[in-house]
Design an enzyme around this catalytic site. Structure first.
Site, PDB file in Angstrom:
ATOM      1  N   HIS A 170      42.447  41.681  47.351  1.00  0.00           N
ATOM      2  CA  HIS A 170      41.408  41.006  46.574  1.00  0.00           C
ATOM      3  C   HIS A 170      40.624  42.059  45.803  1.00  0.00           C
ATOM      4  O   HIS A 170      40.166  43.049  46.391  1.00  0.00           O
ATOM      5  CB  HIS A 170      40.412  40.286  47.490  1.00  0.00           C
ATOM      6  CG  HIS A 170      40.994  39.187  48.326  1.00  0.00           C
ATOM      7  ND1 HIS A 170      40.806  37.848  48.041  1.00  0.00           N
ATOM      8  CD2 HIS A 170      41.755  39.215  49.449  1.00  0.00           C
ATOM      9  CE1 HIS A 170      41.410  37.107  48.963  1.00  0.00           C
ATOM     10  NE2 HIS A 170      41.988  37.907  49.826  1.00  0.00           N
ATOM     11  N   HIS A 202      48.452  40.800  49.785  1.00  0.00           N
ATOM     12  CA  HIS A 202      47.625  40.770  48.575  1.00  0.00           C
ATOM     13  C   HIS A 202      46.342  41.541  48.776  1.00  0.00           C
ATOM     14  O   HIS A 202      45.839  41.658  49.887  1.00  0.00           O
ATOM     15  CB  HIS A 202      47.309  39.324  48.147  1.00  0.00           C
ATOM     16  CG  HIS A 202      46.714  38.483  49.234  1.00  0.00           C
ATOM     17  ND1 HIS A 202      47.485  37.880  50.201  1.00  0.00           N
ATOM     18  CD2 HIS A 202      45.433  38.155  49.514  1.00  0.00           C
ATOM     19  CE1 HIS A 202      46.694  37.200  51.024  1.00  0.00           C
ATOM     20  NE2 HIS A 202      45.436  37.361  50.638  1.00  0.00           N
ATOM     21  N   VAL A 260      47.206  33.428  53.279  1.00  0.00           N
ATOM     22  CA  VAL A 260      48.507  33.432  52.609  1.00  0.00           C
ATOM     23  C   VAL A 260      49.278  34.673  53.061  1.00  0.00           C
ATOM     24  O   VAL A 260      48.818  35.807  52.869  1.00  0.00           O
ATOM     25  CB  VAL A 260      48.347  33.435  51.068  1.00  0.00           C
ATOM     26  CG1 VAL A 260      49.717  33.468  50.402  1.00  0.00           C
ATOM     27  CG2 VAL A 260      47.550  32.214  50.607  1.00  0.00           C
ATOM     28  N   ASP A 305      41.905  34.438  41.368  1.00  0.00           N
ATOM     29  CA  ASP A 305      41.889  33.605  42.563  1.00  0.00           C
ATOM     30  C   ASP A 305      41.469  32.177  42.181  1.00  0.00           C
ATOM     31  O   ASP A 305      40.570  31.977  41.360  1.00  0.00           O
ATOM     32  CB  ASP A 305      40.918  34.185  43.598  1.00  0.00           C
ATOM     33  CG  ASP A 305      41.141  33.616  44.983  1.00  0.00           C
ATOM     34  OD1 ASP A 305      41.596  34.372  45.873  1.00  0.00           O
ATOM     35  OD2 ASP A 305      40.867  32.412  45.188  1.00  0.00           O
ATOM     36  N   ASN A 333      42.985  41.304  53.734  1.00  0.00           N
ATOM     37  CA  ASN A 333      42.843  40.622  55.014  1.00  0.00           C
ATOM     38  C   ASN A 333      44.190  40.653  55.735  1.00  0.00           C
ATOM     39  O   ASN A 333      45.228  40.424  55.114  1.00  0.00           O
ATOM     40  CB  ASN A 333      42.409  39.174  54.793  1.00  0.00           C
ATOM     41  CG  ASN A 333      41.038  39.076  54.149  1.00  0.00           C
ATOM     42  OD1 ASN A 333      40.153  39.880  54.427  1.00  0.00           O
ATOM     43  ND2 ASN A 333      40.854  38.091  53.279  1.00  0.00           N
TER      44      ASN A 333
END
Ligand code: 5GP
Length: 114
Positions: A102, A100, A96, A29, A87
């Site tokens: 994390h 994805h 974004v 990240d 998220n």
């Protein structure tokens, strides 16, 4: 709609890639929130969690989990533990809109997450 993550997949934009297979890509990240903060993304464009279907994407989600476990082991955070976060949408804090996960680790995580 394409996002910056598709440009990373297509190697149009540079990222610090830590893992790659035919289906997934993982990179550090740009604004890390922990000593280890890796983003694991599918190479295909799926905007968010609510676009996923178990019947269609089970294998891809498995690939993302395999990637997380492999990276966690490679980076030496598998024994102490880590956090996986996806998220979704505004209230979920998604910025974004390319799916994805994390992978956060290297320190004790707080709960509740805020
Ligand atoms: P979200 O808030 O959507 O769950 O997470 C998006 C994440 O992508 C953020 O943690 C942010 O720091 C990261 N990010 C945004 N743009 C870039 C970029 O161009 N390169 C990298 N490596 N990370 C990015």
């Amino acid at each position: 709609m394409s996002t910056i993550f598709s440009k990373i997949v297509n190697k149009e934009i540079k990222a610090d890639i830590v893992y790659e297979t035919e289906t997934v890509l993982a990179f550090n990240d740009i604004n890390p929130q922990a000593p280890v903060h890796v983003l694991i993304i599918p190479k295909i464009e799926i905007p968010k969690v609510t676009d996923l279907k178990g019947s269609e994407h089970a294998a891809l989600l498995g690939d993302m989990i395999d990637a997380a476990n492999k990276i966690a082991k490679d980076l030496g955070i598998d024994k102490d533990g880590f956090r996986l976060v996806m998220n979704c949408g505004d209230n979920g804090g998604q910025d974004v809109y390319h799916l994805h996960m994390h992978l956060l680790g290297g320190r004790k995580m707080n709960w509740p997450p805020g």
